[in-house]
Scaffold this motif. Structure first.
Motif, mmCIF file in Angstrom:
data_model
loop_
_atom_site.group_PDB
_atom_site.id
_atom_site.type_symbol
_atom_site.label_atom_id
_atom_site.label_comp_id
_atom_site.label_asym_id
_atom_site.label_seq_id
_atom_site.Cartn_x
_atom_site.Cartn_y
_atom_site.Cartn_z
ATOM 1 N N ASP A 79 0.825 -1.209 0.000
ATOM 2 C CA ASP A 79 0.000 0.000 0.000
ATOM 3 C C ASP A 79 0.857 1.256 0.000
ATOM 4 O OD1 ASP A 79 -2.297 -1.521 -0.027
ATOM 5 O OD2 ASP A 79 -2.685 -1.324 2.123
ATOM 6 N N GLU A 83 0.818 4.017 -3.020
ATOM 7 C CA GLU A 83 0.463 5.410 -2.753
ATOM 8 C C GLU A 83 1.611 6.343 -3.151
ATOM 9 O OE1 GLU A 83 -1.561 8.707 -2.086
ATOM 10 O OE2 GLU A 83 -2.368 6.659 -2.195
ATOM 11 N N ARG A 86 1.327 6.534 -6.940
ATOM 12 C CA ARG A 86 0.087 7.232 -7.300
ATOM 13 C C ARG A 86 0.203 8.739 -7.081
ATOM 14 N NH1 ARG A 86 -3.067 4.617 -4.212
ATOM 15 N NH2 ARG A 86 -3.992 3.170 -5.707
ATOM 16 N N SER A 87 0.953 9.148 -6.061
ATOM 17 C CA SER A 87 1.062 10.572 -5.737
ATOM 18 C C SER A 87 2.187 11.282 -6.478
ATOM 19 C CB SER A 87 1.255 10.746 -4.222
ATOM 20 O OG SER A 87 2.480 10.167 -3.805
#
Length: 231
Positions: A79, A83, A86-87
């Protein structure tokens, strides 16, 4: 811009094989971008967790052993890695790190999945020992160190991807794809391998592999990931 824009984090731990993280780190340091490189992992000073990843521009997952065993070692970080990308971060996956960018099992970062190249139709080599594999990268045929790496089974319906290199049977050997605001760059062979990898395995050293020069294929992968990411 993300803090630590010139920092690359390289995983080193039980999901990697000794020598693989160090080779990736050296290739990144020698590149023309002058990246600062630090190791992360369960036995390193820095763990793979959100606050650490947030300080970097790139996270690299190097080569290692068997996929399912490795995934059990890193799934707690999945995770956080997702993330991070993704960011706006960049993910680099080499061999096992390429497999782990897929989803059976893996981080689920690719628009598609991965599979063993040696099991694909017309694959050469077709065994899991250390060997040379020929790829066509940006229109140029190159021989690269290979250890049972993946090919990338892309699904256009799930999103775009750029194929940087193909194996001789036409399957994708290196790919860059967006993930959120970030980007994923994966490669099946080992472009970061230095001459000792070849000689230690009794393989000829390709003429364009030099220990004193930046690994140009690795640098191309890094450049394309950083260009595609939007921190």
């Amino acid at each position: 811009m993300r803090a630590g824009a010139d920092l690359a984090l390289v995983y080193r731990g039980p999901a990697s094989t000794p020598g693989c993280p160090e080779a990736v780190a050296d290739a990144l340091r020698r590149g023309r971008r002058g990246l600062e490189v630090r190791f992360v992992g369960p036995r390193e000073e820095l763990p793979v967790e959100p606050s650490v990843l947030a300080t970097a521009r790139l996270y690299a997952q190097p080569g290692g052993g068997e996929l399912r065993r490795a995934h059990r070692k890193v799934k707690r970080s999945a995770d956080a890695v997702r993330e991070f990308v993704r960011s706006g971060g960049g993910y680099l996956g080499f061999c096992l790190g390429g497999y782990l960018a897929g989803e059976t099992p893996g981080f689920g970062l690719l628009p598609g999945d991965t599979d063993r190249f040696i099991s694909s139709p017309g694959a050469r080599p077709d065994h899991d020992g250390d060997s040379l594999v020929t790829v066509t990268w940006a229109g140029r045929r190159r021989q690269v160190f290979f250890q049972d790496g993946p090919w990338f089974d892309l699904d256009p319906a799930r999103g775009p991807a750029e194929v940087l290199a193909t194996y001789d049977n036409g399957l994708p050997a290196a790919v860059v794809a967006p993930f959120g605001r970030g980007a994923v760059g994966v490669v099946g062979p080992h472009p970061e391998a230095t001459p000792d990898w070849y000689t230690d395995s009794g393989l000829p050293v390709p003429a364009d592999v030099r220990v004193d020069a930046a690994a140009d294929l690795t640098q191309d992968l890094v450049d394309r990931v950083l260009q595609a990411a939007r921190p």
